[in-house]
Design a protein around this motif. Structure first.
Motif, PDB file in Angstrom:
ATOM      1  N   UNK A   1       0.805  -1.211   0.000  1.00  0.00           N
ATOM      2  CA  UNK A   1       0.000   0.000   0.000  1.00  0.00           C
ATOM      3  C   UNK A   1       0.849   1.277   0.000  1.00  0.00           C
ATOM      4  N   UNK A   2       2.004   1.220   0.659  1.00  0.00           N
ATOM      5  CA  UNK A   2       2.823   2.432   0.790  1.00  0.00           C
ATOM      6  C   UNK A   2       4.267   2.137   0.396  1.00  0.00           C
ATOM      7  N   UNK A   3       5.018   3.192   0.218  1.00  0.00           N
ATOM      8  CA  UNK A   3       6.442   3.048  -0.066  1.00  0.00           C
ATOM      9  C   UNK A   3       7.174   2.451   1.127  1.00  0.00           C
ATOM     10  N   UNK A   4       6.722   2.728   2.344  1.00  0.00           N
ATOM     11  CA  UNK A   4       7.345   2.169   3.540  1.00  0.00           C
ATOM     12  C   UNK A   4       7.208   0.649   3.551  1.00  0.00           C
ATOM     13  N   UNK A   5       6.053   0.134   3.187  1.00  0.00           N
ATOM     14  CA  UNK A   5       5.853  -1.313   3.128  1.00  0.00           C
ATOM     15  C   UNK A   5       6.755  -1.949   2.071  1.00  0.00           C
ATOM     16  N   UNK A   6       6.882  -1.309   0.946  1.00  0.00           N
ATOM     17  CA  UNK A   6       7.755  -1.819  -0.112  1.00  0.00           C
ATOM     18  C   UNK A   6       9.209  -1.814   0.349  1.00  0.00           C
ATOM     19  N   UNK A   7       9.604  -0.772   1.025  1.00  0.00           N
ATOM     20  CA  UNK A   7      10.970  -0.670   1.527  1.00  0.00           C
ATOM     21  C   UNK A   7      11.265  -1.767   2.549  1.00  0.00           C
ATOM     22  N   UNK A   8      10.324  -2.036   3.440  1.00  0.00           N
ATOM     23  CA  UNK A   8      10.494  -3.089   4.437  1.00  0.00           C
ATOM     24  C   UNK A   8      10.636  -4.450   3.773  1.00  0.00           C
TER      25      UNK A   8
END
Length: 52
Positions: A5-12
């Motif tokens: 959903x977010x760039x933070x989730x993708x980064x994790x």
């Protein structure tokens, strides 16, 4: 809606994947006492769980 959903989730997810790849390529001292190479990641996660 599914997926990241977010760039933070993708980064994790990306950082987690990179960490597991580094474990498999022996870049870390974690999991070195595993009996077989295919158990190295599991042994490393056991060591990390006791550290947390």
């Amino acid at each position: 809606m599914r997926g990241l959903q977010t760039d933070q989730n993708a980064s994790t997810a990306i950082h987690g994947h990179a960490s597991v790849q580094n474990l498999r390529r022996n870049h870390y001292e974690l999991g070195v006492e595993a009996r077989h190479e295919y158990l190295r990641v599991a042994a490393a996660f056991d060591q990390l769980s006791t550290a947390i």
